[in-house]
Design an enzyme around this catalytic site. Sequence first.
Site, short mmCIF file in Angstrom:
data_model
loop_
_atom_site.label_atom_id
_atom_site.label_comp_id
_atom_site.label_asym_id
_atom_site.label_seq_id
_atom_site.Cartn_x
_atom_site.Cartn_y
_atom_site.Cartn_z
N GLU A 190 -10.59 -8.11 -6.79
CA GLU A 190 -9.92 -9.15 -7.58
C GLU A 190 -10.67 -9.52 -8.86
O GLU A 190 -10.06 -9.76 -9.91
CB GLU A 190 -9.70 -10.40 -6.72
CG GLU A 190 -8.58 -10.26 -5.69
CD GLU A 190 -8.98 -9.39 -4.51
OE1 GLU A 190 -8.08 -8.84 -3.84
OE2 GLU A 190 -10.21 -9.26 -4.24
N ASP B 80 -1.89 -16.25 -2.29
CA ASP B 80 -2.17 -15.65 -3.60
C ASP B 80 -1.05 -14.88 -4.27
O ASP B 80 -0.54 -15.25 -5.33
CB ASP B 80 -3.43 -14.78 -3.51
CG ASP B 80 -3.43 -13.84 -2.30
OD1 ASP B 80 -2.41 -13.75 -1.60
OD2 ASP B 80 -4.48 -13.19 -2.07
N THR C 299 0.41 -5.78 -6.37
CA THR C 299 -0.81 -6.47 -5.96
C THR C 299 -1.84 -5.54 -5.33
O THR C 299 -2.95 -5.96 -5.02
CB THR C 299 -0.47 -7.63 -4.99
OG1 THR C 299 -1.58 -8.53 -4.94
CG2 THR C 299 -0.14 -7.11 -3.60
N ARG D 223 0.82 -1.21 0.00
CA ARG D 223 0.00 0.00 0.00
C ARG D 223 0.86 1.26 0.00
O ARG D 223 0.65 2.16 -0.82
CB ARG D 223 -0.92 0.01 1.23
CG ARG D 223 -1.91 -1.12 1.27
CD ARG D 223 -2.82 -1.00 2.49
NE ARG D 223 -3.54 -2.24 2.76
CZ ARG D 223 -4.86 -2.34 2.89
NH1 ARG D 223 -5.61 -1.27 2.80
NH2 ARG D 223 -5.43 -3.50 3.15
#
Length: 567
Positions: free
Chosen positions: A446, A313, A530, A185
């Site tokens: 997602e 993931d 991501t 982030r």
Amino acid sequence: MARRSSSSGPWRYLNPAYYLKRPKRLALLFFVFVAATFAFWDRQSLVREYESEISRLDNEINQLHDQLRKAGVHLDENPIGGKISREKLVEIDPINSERREKVKEAMVHAWNSYEKYAWGMDELQPHSRNGINSFGGLGATLVDSLDTLYIMGLKDEFQKARDWVAESLSFDKDYDASVFETTIRVVGGLLSAYDLSGDEVFLEKAKDITDRLLPAWDTQSGIPYNRINLAHGQAHNHGWTHGDSILADSGTEQLEFIALSQRTGDPKYQQKAENVIRQLQKIYPTDGLLPIYINPHSGTASYSTITFGAMGDSFYEYLLKVWIQGNKTEHVKHYREMWETSMEGLISLTKKTTPSNYYYICERNGGSLSDKMDELACFAPGMLALGASGYGTEKAEQIMDLAKELARTCYNFYQTTPTKLAGENYFFHAGQDMSVGTSWNILRPETVESLMYLWRLTGNKTYQDWGWDIFQAFEKNSRIDSGYVGLRDVNTGEKDNMMQSFFLAETLKYLYLLFSPPSLISFDEWVFNTEAHPLRIVPRNGNSQAHSIDTATPVVRPFGRKQGKQD
């Protein structure tokens, strides 16, 4: 001058009474109307089929071009003959334009709510109209939103956020931060803002926070601890992992750390992150599927779940994306090889439901498969589509087909609930397709992420339509006067009290790009971390030059994105 009667001359054909008195002509008029309608819709169908066929041919030409390049044959001309025309079609498509503006307006509403009620704090609680410091007071929503504001052309909002970063953002916090969440982030958000704007303040802040995270890698194996005190540098792992590090948390810093080394010229960040991959290579199984817990002292895997959902993931995602970030060169070939091995493992976890033939990715515990799939695993269709072009033609088609099937499943995660919003995870049953497990929705990105990749890589507008359906469901169920909230239950529509920072960083950004020309943050020039922060692709170990772009419950786990806490 006498007024002409509407019952005489050509005006009589506009009078309904004329046709009522002449049924044969009425029937003829009706027939002409129906025929014209069918002709119009048939033309629309042909246009879509044409665009899909052009996209398919583009992909085949690209694959041939790659094969020629590998064989030492270099073409001067651009092999993608139809790409420019397709981008221009997107630019002038009034439906895309309208949808893009609606998404932008949603971002403005979310941002204005954050600015009004939670400025400088990590996240907004819209119902109670106050801010909360979920990540130690690092301005998570603000930093997470920088690149979204820039890409959408919200210049005043971006400038105000930039000034807050320069004047008020401090990392000297006596707070045990998640290394993973802080990296994706904050470090990712700052680096992306730097790459987009060229403003050095973002690079300086990214270096500051990353230097505070580095002691987490000081372990015997080089596998990092997952939490660290930002003020004192003391690192440790979560108590509920019994001292183990988490696979995704330890293997999802490579993009950001390599990018920081490229932009600062200091190799220490890249060395720390890539050492993790070298260690994991030593224990990499033949099916490429690692358990979610890794011992940071020995560097060995602990007996635990194998999953493409929470805590597994993004490790697999970064294997592919570091290869792309490294310009697909020999130096990063091992990342691609590890990823391809893992994709064979993913295929081995794939099953199909009855009666609707939904493909899904199981979890594995020991030797048994669990018919459960997290919504978090819906990043996989986009990842597969992105990586398909690195295979030969036949395998690429197989991988792309799997991506499409999984995307269909993920879309139906949304469509099968009363609110048309997906639950956190789903269970699959013979003869009954799927059912919601954990029923909250926390504005996750997602599925729309994968739809964006698939639309860009196939040209199939169905993916845009699916994304629009999801956006409308968010607007209907999650939008309130003071921001956006998740749902405690997608079956009842009961709302929670949290606007997750990734809703602005990821969900709205991916939706905006879904309705924008592919040249906006082109896959040829950028790779997304991501958290949907685009990082510019530069020569390996090279220096970066920033460029402007045209912006027309049993265990209480942390509330981080991958761990999936709902408020």
